[in-house]
Design a protein around this motif. Sequence first.
Motif, PDB file in Angstrom:
ATOM      1  N   CYS A 107       0.835  -1.202   0.000  1.00 37.45           N
ATOM      2  CA  CYS A 107       0.000   0.000   0.000  1.00 37.45           C
ATOM      3  C   CYS A 107       0.870   1.254   0.000  1.00 37.45           C
ATOM      4  O   CYS A 107       2.073   1.196   0.265  1.00 37.45           O
ATOM      5  CB  CYS A 107      -0.938   0.000   1.202  1.00 37.45           C
ATOM      6  N   GLY A 108       0.256   2.370  -0.317  1.00 37.96           N
ATOM      7  CA  GLY A 108       0.999   3.638  -0.315  1.00 37.96           C
ATOM      8  C   GLY A 108       0.388   4.686  -1.220  1.00 37.96           C
ATOM      9  O   GLY A 108      -0.620   4.438  -1.886  1.00 37.96           O
ATOM     10  N   ALA A 112       4.382   5.825  -5.668  1.00 32.13           N
ATOM     11  CA  ALA A 112       5.476   5.555  -4.727  1.00 32.13           C
ATOM     12  C   ALA A 112       6.378   4.422  -5.210  1.00 32.13           C
ATOM     13  O   ALA A 112       7.570   4.386  -4.904  1.00 32.13           O
ATOM     14  CB  ALA A 112       4.903   5.213  -3.351  1.00 32.13           C
ATOM     15  N   LYS A 114       4.731   0.925  -5.700  1.00 33.22           N
ATOM     16  CA  LYS A 114       4.114  -0.318  -5.225  1.00 33.22           C
ATOM     17  C   LYS A 114       4.184  -1.447  -6.254  1.00 33.22           C
ATOM     18  O   LYS A 114       4.603  -2.561  -5.937  1.00 33.22           O
ATOM     19  CB  LYS A 114       2.625  -0.085  -4.882  1.00 33.22           C
ATOM     20  N   HIS A 196      -3.734   9.250   1.880  1.00 25.45           N
ATOM     21  CA  HIS A 196      -4.112   8.844   3.236  1.00 25.45           C
ATOM     22  C   HIS A 196      -5.370   9.543   3.723  1.00 25.45           C
ATOM     23  O   HIS A 196      -6.001   9.091   4.662  1.00 25.45           O
ATOM     24  CB  HIS A 196      -2.938   9.108   4.183  1.00 25.45           C
ATOM     25  N   LEU A 219       4.118  -0.664   3.652  1.00 27.70           N
ATOM     26  CA  LEU A 219       3.911   0.696   3.168  1.00 27.70           C
ATOM     27  C   LEU A 219       5.096   1.076   2.275  1.00 27.70           C
ATOM     28  O   LEU A 219       6.243   1.045   2.709  1.00 27.70           O
ATOM     29  CB  LEU A 219       3.809   1.670   4.345  1.00 27.70           C
ATOM     30  N   VAL A 221       7.159   3.781   0.353  1.00 31.18           N
ATOM     31  CA  VAL A 221       7.366   5.224   0.458  1.00 31.18           C
ATOM     32  C   VAL A 221       8.516   5.677  -0.429  1.00 31.18           C
ATOM     33  O   VAL A 221       9.580   5.066  -0.445  1.00 31.18           O
ATOM     34  CB  VAL A 221       7.682   5.630   1.917  1.00 31.18           C
ATOM     35  N   ALA A 233       2.507   8.153   6.858  1.00 31.14           N
ATOM     36  CA  ALA A 233       2.831   6.914   7.561  1.00 31.14           C
ATOM     37  C   ALA A 233       1.928   6.705   8.774  1.00 31.14           C
ATOM     38  O   ALA A 233       1.446   5.609   9.025  1.00 31.14           O
ATOM     39  CB  ALA A 233       4.290   6.927   7.991  1.00 31.14           C
ATOM     40  N   VAL A 245       8.065  -1.107   6.146  1.00 24.81           N
ATOM     41  CA  VAL A 245       8.153  -0.047   5.155  1.00 24.81           C
ATOM     42  C   VAL A 245       9.162  -0.444   4.092  1.00 24.81           C
ATOM     43  O   VAL A 245      10.160  -1.103   4.399  1.00 24.81           O
ATOM     44  CB  VAL A 245       8.623   1.267   5.835  1.00 24.81           C
TER      45      VAL A 245
END
Lengths: 307, 293
Positions: A107-108, A112, A114, A196, A219, A221, A233, A245
Amino acid sequence: MVFESLSEKLQNALGKLRSKGKLTEKDVDTALREVRLALLEADVNFRVVKDFVKRVKERAIGSEVMESLTPGQQVIKIVNEELTILMGERESKLNIASTPPTIILMCGLQGAGKTTTAGKLANNLLKQNKRPLLVACDIYRPAAIKQLEVVGERVGVPVFTMGDRNNPVDIAKAAIEYGKKNNNDIIIIDTAGRLHIDDDLMEELENIYSAVNPHEVLLVVDAMTGQDAVNVAETFNDRLEITGVILTKLDGDARGGAALSIRSVTKKPIKFVGMGEKLDQLEPFHPDRMASRILGMGDVLSLIEKA
Amino acid sequence: DKTRKGMTDKIDAILRSYGKIDEELFDDLEEILVTADVGINTTMEIIDRLKNRVKEEKISEPDKVRELLKEEIKKIMEESEGDNKLKIGSSPTVILMVGVNGVGKTTTIGKLSYNFKKQGKKVIIAAGDTFRAAAIEQLEEWSNRSGADFVKHSEGADPAAVIFDGIQAAKARKADVLICDTAGRLHNKKNLMNELSKIFRVVNSEFPEAEKEVLLVLDATTGQNAISQAKVFKEVCDITGVVLTKLDGTAKGGVVIALQSELGLPVKLVGIGEKIDDLQEFNVEDFVEAIFD
Ligand SMILES: Nc1nc2c(ncn2[C@@H]2O[C@H](COP(=O)(O)OP(=O)(O)OP(=O)(O)O)[C@@H](O)[C@H]2O)c(=O)[nH]1
Ligand SMILES: Nc1nc2c(ncn2[C@@H]2O[C@H](COP(=O)(O)OP(=O)(O)OP(=O)(O)O)[C@@H](O)[C@H]2O)c(=O)[nH]1
Ligand SMILES: [Mg+2]
Ligand SMILES: [Mg+2]
């Protein structure tokens, strides 16, 4: 670059001071002013910098200056140690379920990394003789499914999709069934990028989470992220309880202060770093390297390490 | 939304809590700017100017400081000569989208193309990202959505050759606007930047009569690295403006203050979502307001 000269600045500010036994408050303040600026320039979150500088100050005042170091270097040594501690253990292991399949949820934010990272993980696991399955749950972005299919093909890992007309929660559930039937021991779910603060999409993610009960929620990032990294975050972690992460695009020249910010708000380990667009460019995370990268002081640090 | 409101409340609370203007007030204002990714150097510059004004104009009420601060930010941004409007009056125009990975280049092309089509322009999109998985398909979908013509080669082809073909098509079909996608690339990759420079040269030599916009796409979530990105991209291909994407998130994109004031790179467009109409012209007032909202 501003950072390259942090060591110089410190030498200038403190180098002339003779190492005189113990660090005084004045030594420490002068040094920490520069350190603070360097951390902010490296995109470490303002609040995180504040807390950090306070902690270093407490520890540094009155500590002994080693003979081989100047007061400035002594402060840096402490800063580096504290940074490395804060950054956590070196972590490159995934939680593998005792009864397969292991389910990994990516996720993110948008863009980013993914999808690329999902492919890299699959590639990694394949090389460890696992049988990964990639799952296309991004039904929104144009050609997102196709992208995952291409990535899957490049690394030789099957991709489960149900097109973009099905609900991501249903796709995820069906993928687990499919994976079980086909003897896949790792199931990696790619999801759409989302903000988010996008309530609907965050709820969708929560629903995928409860439907599949993942062993890892990673996550993803971007290493170039600025001050907002903490908000992102924190929110993802609040809503999903992330397990780790992955910091991407570290092959760039960003200082990567986001790593520190995220660590300090979530306390979750950074499991891997992305070092390029190619699907074998995923590496373990090295807290010590990250610390010196954020400070931009590889030279001084190697000097200090010898001391 | 919540976060924005949080900020307004915060600054109001800060200003209320001060009976007088003192160092602590300036420290808190500094925090607001740094937290918006303005960067510590630019922030200190702005705060210094603010302090001077407060002193010179003998201002003593803390609640006046906020307006002054906004003014100073606007001033520092307006000091550069750049024009915040896209140069699209004359035809033909070539727009080259460049930037690091994942910032929103392809999506912005879709949105821009849709805008031009709405204005009745003939638009051609060239798929200059032949590297990333399904980049061509992604752009093709945007060209379908916006109703633009589409020029592509296959994956792995030479991007400069795609752009060359785009230019020939734009000439032959008398297009008003040619928009070229490029692969995301980190500015510290020499070979990829050389590739970009080749694309840029093709545009200049093959289409000298066209108006040119080279837009650096920047993700608002990006911190201080944006400065390094802008410097290097500017060297390689004469950036004419910046597109600031993902402003619908909580990041403020404050680093563009430095880009505009120090590097003379005007922000021309902002992205505020993933939909085709989520593109706006840049407005300094709104931007500065949002830093404090
Ligand atoms: N240089 C570099 N590029 C990366 C890395 N990881 C991903 N990328 C690139 O970043 C861009 C975005 O990657 P994606 O995998 O599509 O990102 P995503 O998070 O799936 O994006 P959305 O699905 O649109 O939210 C692509 O151009 C990738 O090639 C990395 O570690 N280094
Ligand atoms: N929330 C939001 N998302 C955006 C915006 N602009 C683009 N995106 C999303 O960001 C992600 C990356 O966008 P792309 O257009 O693929 O970015 P790119 O720069 O072409 O990426 P590469 O070609 O891989 O370098 C996608 O998920 C987009 O939907 C925006 O203004 N707001
Ligand atoms: Mg994706
Ligand atoms: Mg693209």
